[in-house]
Motif scaffolding. Structure first.
Motif, short mmCIF file in Angstrom:
data_model
loop_
_atom_site.label_atom_id
_atom_site.label_comp_id
_atom_site.label_asym_id
_atom_site.label_seq_id
_atom_site.Cartn_x
_atom_site.Cartn_y
_atom_site.Cartn_z
N ALA A 30 51.67 59.24 13.63
CA ALA A 30 52.57 59.43 12.48
C ALA A 30 52.36 58.35 11.42
CB ALA A 30 54.03 59.42 12.95
N ALA A 31 52.00 57.14 11.84
CA ALA A 31 51.76 56.06 10.87
C ALA A 31 50.46 56.26 10.10
CB ALA A 31 51.75 54.72 11.59
N ILE A 32 49.47 56.87 10.75
CA ILE A 32 48.18 57.07 10.08
C ILE A 32 48.27 58.20 9.07
CG2 ILE A 32 45.79 57.79 10.47
CD1 ILE A 32 45.89 56.34 13.14
N TRP A 33 48.97 59.28 9.42
CA TRP A 33 49.08 60.44 8.54
C TRP A 33 50.50 60.52 7.98
CZ3 TRP A 33 46.11 61.71 13.12
CH2 TRP A 33 44.74 61.88 12.84
N PRO A 34 50.72 60.06 6.78
CA PRO A 34 52.06 60.09 6.19
C PRO A 34 52.64 61.50 6.08
CG PRO A 34 50.61 58.64 4.93
CD PRO A 34 49.75 59.38 5.90
N ARG A 35 51.80 62.51 5.89
CA ARG A 35 52.32 63.87 5.81
C ARG A 35 52.93 64.31 7.13
NH1 ARG A 35 47.72 67.23 2.33
NH2 ARG A 35 47.93 66.01 0.37
N LEU A 36 52.29 63.93 8.23
CA LEU A 36 52.86 64.24 9.54
C LEU A 36 54.17 63.51 9.74
CD1 LEU A 36 52.63 65.55 12.34
CD2 LEU A 36 51.31 63.55 13.07
N ALA A 37 54.26 62.25 9.30
CA ALA A 37 55.50 61.49 9.41
C ALA A 37 56.61 62.14 8.60
CB ALA A 37 55.27 60.06 8.95
N ALA A 38 56.26 62.63 7.40
CA ALA A 38 57.28 63.30 6.58
C ALA A 38 57.72 64.61 7.20
CB ALA A 38 56.71 63.54 5.18
N ALA A 39 56.78 65.34 7.82
CA ALA A 39 57.13 66.63 8.42
C ALA A 39 58.02 66.47 9.66
CB ALA A 39 55.85 67.39 8.79
N THR A 40 57.86 65.37 10.37
CA THR A 40 58.64 65.16 11.60
C THR A 40 59.81 64.21 11.42
OG1 THR A 40 57.12 63.37 12.24
CG2 THR A 40 56.62 65.60 13.04
#
Length: 279
Positions: free
Chosen positions: A82-92
């Motif tokens: 989640a830290a590497i991919w900000p879009r994944l962090a925003a989605a979750t």
């Protein structure tokens, strides 16, 4: 200084047990409700002679170890991702906010439904407790890595995901990740009682059985046993960490170079001409 600190800590512990013993024997609180600590060694010998103490510790350690490893590995992996991919962090983000406040003990009905009254269910409860600590610690540690290190890695041809992850992100974030894992060591032992209270053999079940028989001194024995197991595991982790990090490079602090300003323009030229004139 360290020796003085240890002496003060030992003195504080002795004073705590002395106050506890005095309270239990003063009659202010019933000895059945507040058992004196002097009864704990007797309870320990009784449990050892019956072959119960080592058996309960062994069963609980199995639940604890599997839950700790599963929860820590998943938490570190998902937090780093989640830290590497900000879009994944925003989605979750809202999924995390929804699930994080739910205590591990609330998952006991689902643990029984999914896994039955088995040791897997106990490990599942412990894994949930440990997971969130490692998730947030890994996420924060990776996000706080200095951006200049990433730029330097790209400049030296290490800009791809796996080289950047293995050579920059994880080494730089490892202090924060290990701090989260160390917190999980303690939280895992704290959740052992909840994970075993619904019929899984272990320290938690033995405490429930003793409380049903009003054997409060046995309950205190296993409470202190959990505290001792946590202290032992934490001390082993600290020693292992010191051994692994001895002589390692600190990626979190980079030396700063101090540059002297160069004199340019007419002022600088005049100064050199002046020096030359003096000569």
């Amino acid at each position: 200084m360290m020796e003085r600190h240890l002496k003060l800590s030992a003195l504080g512990l002795l004073l705590f047990f002395a106050a506890w013993e005095t309270l239990a024997r003063s009659g202010i609180a019933h000895a059945l409700l507040v058992p004196p600590p002097s009864r704990v060694p007797e309870a320990l010998m009784t449990e050892i002679d019956a072959g119960i103490w080592f058996k309960m510790i062994g069963r609980s350690f199995v639940h604890y170890a599997f839950g700790l490893l599963a929860g820590s590995l998943l938490g570190i992996a998902m937090g780093t991702t989640a830290a590497i991919w900000p879009r994944l962090a925003a989605a979750t983000e809202w999924v995390v906010r929804l699930l994080r406040p739910i205590p591990a003990i609330a998952w006991i009905p689902f643990a029984i439904i999914w896994f039955g009254v088995t040791e897997t269910a106990a490990s599942f409860i412990i894994a949930i407790t440990v997971f969130w600590l490692n998730f947030f610690a890994s996420y924060a540690a990776v996000r706080s890595v200095d951006k200049d290190l990433l730029e330097m890695a790209r400049a030296f041809g290490q800009g791809d995901l796996w080289p950047r992850l293995a050579k920059v992100l994880l080494p730089a974030a490892s202090p924060g990740i290990l701090a989260g894992f160390r917190s999980g060591l303690g939280q895992g032992w704290m959740s052992v009682v909840a994970a075993e209270m619904f019929g899984i053999p272990g320290v938690g079940l033995r405490m429930m059985e003793a409380s049903g028989l009003l054997a409060t001194h046995v309950v205190v024995l296993y409470m202190l046993t959990i505290a001792a197991l946590y202290g032992l595991s934490d001390s082993c982790f600290v020693l292992l960490q010191k051994g692994c990090w001895h002589g390692s490079v600190d990626f979190t602090h980079r030396p700063r170079r101090r540059f002297r300003p160069r004199t340019r323009g007419r002022a600088g030229a005049g100064r050199h001409r002046f020096k030359g004139t003096e000569r």
